[in-house]
Scaffold this motif. Structure first.
Motif, PDB file in Angstrom:
ATOM      1  N   LEU A 370      -2.309 -47.932   1.161  1.00 21.44           N
ATOM      2  CA  LEU A 370      -2.071 -46.160   1.251  1.00 21.44           C
ATOM      3  C   LEU A 370      -0.767 -45.771   2.033  1.00 21.44           C
ATOM      4  CD1 LEU A 370      -5.203 -45.555   3.519  1.00 21.44           C
ATOM      5  CD2 LEU A 370      -4.772 -45.978   1.004  1.00 21.44           C
ATOM      6  N   ARG A 371      -0.116 -44.628   1.530  1.00 21.58           N
ATOM      7  CA  ARG A 371       1.235 -43.699   1.478  1.00 21.58           C
ATOM      8  C   ARG A 371       0.578 -41.776   1.609  1.00 21.58           C
ATOM      9  NH1 ARG A 371       2.916 -43.912  -4.880  1.00 21.58           N
ATOM     10  NH2 ARG A 371       0.994 -42.446  -5.796  1.00 21.58           N
ATOM     11  N   ALA A 372       1.501 -41.967   1.919  1.00 19.22           N
ATOM     12  CA  ALA A 372       0.978 -40.395   2.578  1.00 19.22           C
ATOM     13  C   ALA A 372       0.747 -39.297   1.452  1.00 19.22           C
ATOM     14  CB  ALA A 372       2.607 -39.174   2.602  1.00 19.22           C
ATOM     15  N   ARG A 373      -0.347 -38.133   1.893  1.00 22.90           N
ATOM     16  CA  ARG A 373      -1.052 -37.092   0.994  1.00 22.90           C
ATOM     17  C   ARG A 373      -0.098 -36.427   0.327  1.00 22.90           C
ATOM     18  NH1 ARG A 373      -3.361 -32.581   2.402  1.00 22.90           N
ATOM     19  NH2 ARG A 373      -2.638 -32.381   4.432  1.00 22.90           N
ATOM     20  N   VAL A 375       0.608 -32.968  -1.386  1.00 22.60           N
ATOM     21  CA  VAL A 375       0.694 -31.582  -0.869  1.00 22.60           C
ATOM     22  C   VAL A 375       0.591 -30.602  -1.936  1.00 22.60           C
ATOM     23  CG1 VAL A 375      -0.028 -32.000   1.211  1.00 22.60           C
ATOM     24  CG2 VAL A 375       2.699 -31.128   0.020  1.00 22.60           C
ATOM     25  N   ARG A 380      -1.126 -33.716  -7.092  1.00 19.94           N
ATOM     26  CA  ARG A 380      -2.721 -33.703  -6.725  1.00 19.94           C
ATOM     27  C   ARG A 380      -2.877 -34.335  -7.827  1.00 19.94           C
ATOM     28  NH1 ARG A 380      -4.773 -29.460  -2.164  1.00 19.94           N
ATOM     29  NH2 ARG A 380      -3.284 -30.455  -0.204  1.00 19.94           N
ATOM     30  N   GLU A 383      -2.113 -37.768  -9.122  1.00 21.38           N
ATOM     31  CA  GLU A 383      -2.968 -38.701  -8.408  1.00 21.38           C
ATOM     32  C   GLU A 383      -4.271 -38.450  -8.863  1.00 21.38           C
ATOM     33  OE1 GLU A 383      -1.317 -39.007  -4.005  1.00 21.38           O
ATOM     34  OE2 GLU A 383      -3.094 -37.928  -4.390  1.00 21.38           O
TER      35      GLU A 383
END
Length: 621
Positions: A370-373, A375, A380, A383
């Motif tokens: 996983l990687r950072a969300r 913002v 977004r 993604e």
């Protein structure tokens, strides 16, 4: 990736290259094209959606080197502006922020005064005379902000001016949209003015300017309008389709008005008639657009439609010919992330026998990856698009792999660059910035590792072994295979014709050509292996070869046994069902000739009614 033996590749078969992806996926596709060109891979047809349509546009006319050269589109000093915010969204956002800031100014001043009051209180303990003057000044400022008429009027005027500017901006945007648009709008005025948040027009201009630089050469000629440029491109490609380096072209988009996919295609003359269909009422004409001849005016429409990301960018308006199926209507056309399924179907209908699929989206198949969300809104959305494209690609390859004799996929194992990050992205795994130039190199490395070395190398070894095993004496005469109706033609039959011919062979077979059960080929269970996609494939033993997912004899060609012969043997009492009560759906039908090693999945011969076939055994005398 699987360590099993790869699928065989044959340069004699009609090969298609399918390019799917959005935004920076074009840089990865450019690297893959470079590796395939250096390896001499023969490609007959290129198909694309999204940014893959731009890559296909260059690859079809032998101009793909423009994508990866030092001064090329993806590796040059000028970076593409990938879907920036539209101007009206920027202006509206700034005005709205100014209005909110004006209203919040008194509160912000009070907060600052409250923070400054604490040092004044501490100073009063040390130097009371100096602290008294400071506290008096702070109190005057607080009184002026809360009760002063000047401050109140300034705040009201500033916020009112910002809101008035916002209203005028929305009104002006709505009027311009009504004047510029060719379709009557429906809905609230502000939504009509704002529209989609991102702008796809800079991407279209960047792609067309780069291609026009290739076409004009060293001459200083301004780029013509969209219609003229499209006709010149169609004329260039149509006149040179038989020349090396030129390939047939397929571009997929989605028509929002008709709720259909639209396929823009420029094919060879011998495949054009059966691909586009015929007749003025043929529904096929509602979904395909022939780019040859006068249809070349839609080349730029195809690129602009493929680059219009759904929900994020405004759809491109395509006006069809008045003599066509849509009678001069103007339709809104955009991209569809799951259109790779339709691309593979159309590539099969165009006669492709093996396909190379290039995708830049990575599906996470292990933990601790996983990687950072994200913002930022554009990140977004990127993604979501990446996930949708990766899922649709796997679904398409799983569902349609049996339409081709070989399906090969090239995809990265790790890609840190977002779909809209034209300046690159920060890679958390390597703790550094990854650029588009590195993404091009990554595509070339993946193509070398996943296709050129294992597939081309293995196919070359098989050809060398076949040449060494070939007898040196005079060749023995071989019987002539039975010719199917389409075998009398000059062109190569398409996949759709081969599938349609299965029923013909079943109904036209005579009884003396029916092989017995012991003459049917034995499935090669050890030959079952996983392709680089992780999908099973079929292998046939001995003198049996694979054609459209089924085994047949090379010399002579054994035809599929008639379905009625087993029923006649059952009635005559000379045969019995091998599977007993499992033959309720239709007792006494002939079995299929090969299965997977684990017994799962549909066998290669499709049944006429979709039910399971039963084995017919002879009754012992």
């Amino acid at each position: 990736m699987s360590d099993a033996a790869p699928q065989p590749y044959s340069p004699r078969q009609r090969t298609a290259l399918v390019l799917a992806g959005t935004g920076t996926a074009g840089a990865y596709q450019a690297g893959v094209l470079r590796a395939l060109a250096e390896a001499g891979v023969r490609i007959d047809l290129v198909a694309g959606r999204g940014m893959g349509a731009v890559t296909a546009l260059y690859a079809a006319v032998d101009a793909a080197a423009t994508l990866w050269e030092p001064a090329g589109l993806w590796t040059g000093p000028s970076r593409p502006s990938l879907y920036p915010w539209r101007t009206i969204w920027k202006v509206s956002g700034v005005l709205l922020a100014l209005a909110i800031l004006a209203l919040a100014t008194p509160l912000l001043v009070l907060v600052v005064l409250a923070v400054a009051w604490l040092p004044a209180f501490l100073l009063e303990l040390v130097a009371p005379p100096l602290a008294g003057r400071l506290t008096a000044t702070l109190a005057e400022w607080a009184l002026w902000v809360t009760r002063g008429e000047t401050a109140t009027a300034a705040v009201s005027r500033a916020s009112g001016a910002a809101m008035l500017g916002l209203a005028l901006t929305i009104l002006g945007g709505a009027l311009l949209d009504r004047r510029r648009g060719v379709r009557r709008p429906r809905g609230a005025l502000w939504w009509q003015a704002l529209g989609a948040p991102l702008d796809a027009r800079p991407v279209v201009r960047w792609a067309l300017d780069g291609f026009w630089n290739v076409m004009k050469g060293a001459t200083r000629i301004a780029r013509p309008d969209a219609v003229d440029l499209g006709r010149r491109y169609a004329e260039l490609l149509g006149d040179n389709l038989t020349q090396p380096g030129y390939r047939e072209l397929l571009i997929a988009a989605h028509d929002l008005e008709s709720r259909r996919d639209v396929i823009f295609a420029l094919l060879r003359e011998d495949t054009r008639s059966r691909f586009f269909g015929g007749g003025p009422d043929d529904q096929r004409r509602a979904e395909v657009v022939d780019l040859s001849g006068d249809g070349g005016r839609h080349v730029v429409d195809a690129i602009a439609s493929a680059l219009a990301v759904p929900w994020l960018a405004e759809p491109h308006v395509v006006r069809f010919e008045s003599t066509g199926f849509w009678r001069g209507e103007a339709h809104r056309v955009c991209d569809r992330p799951a259109a790779i399924v339709r691309l593979l179907e159309e590539v099969s209908a165009a006669g492709a026998e093996q396909v190379i699929v290039v995708t830049s989206d990575v599906a996470v198949d292990r933990p601790h990856a996983l990687r950072a969300r994200a913002v930022e809104p554009r990140a977004r959305l990127a993604e979501y698009l990446a996930g949708a494209e990766a899922s649709s690609a796997r679904d398409a390859l799983t569902a349609l792999f049996d339409r081709f004799s070989g399906v090969f996929q090239i995809q990265p194992t790790h890609n840190a660059v977002g779909l809209f990050d034209a300046d690159g992205s920060y890679d958390e795994r390597s703790d550094r910035q990854q650029t588009l130039r590195e993404l091009v190199e990554l595509g070339a490395e993946d193509a070398q590792r996943q296709f050129i070395d294992p597939v081309l190398g293995a196919s070359g070894d098989e050809l060398e072994r076949a040449e060494a095993a070939r007898p040196t004496g005079p060749a023995a005469p071989t019987p002539t295979p039975t010719r199917l109706p389409y075998a009398e033609r000059d062109e190569q039959p398409s996949i759709a014709e081969r599938l349609a011919s299965l029923d013909y062979r079943a109904t036209r077979t005579s009884n003396d050509q029916i092989p017995t059960t012991n003459q049917l080929p034995t499935p090669n269970l050890a030959g079952f292996s996983a392709s680089p996609l992780g999908i099973g494939r079929w292998e046939c033993l001995g003198s049996w070869e694979l054609e459209v997912g089924s085994c047949r004899r090379r010399r002579p060609t054994w035809r599929r046994p008639a379905l009625s012969s087993c029923r006649r043997r059952l009635r005559a009492g000379t045969a019995r069902p091998a599977t007993g009560s499992a033959c309720r759906g239709g007792p006494g039908r002939w079995p299929r000739t090969s299965r997977r090693s684990d017994g799962s999945g549909p066998p290669p011969w499709p049944s006429r009614d979709g039910r399971r076939r039963c084995r017919c055994r002879r009754t012992p005398s």
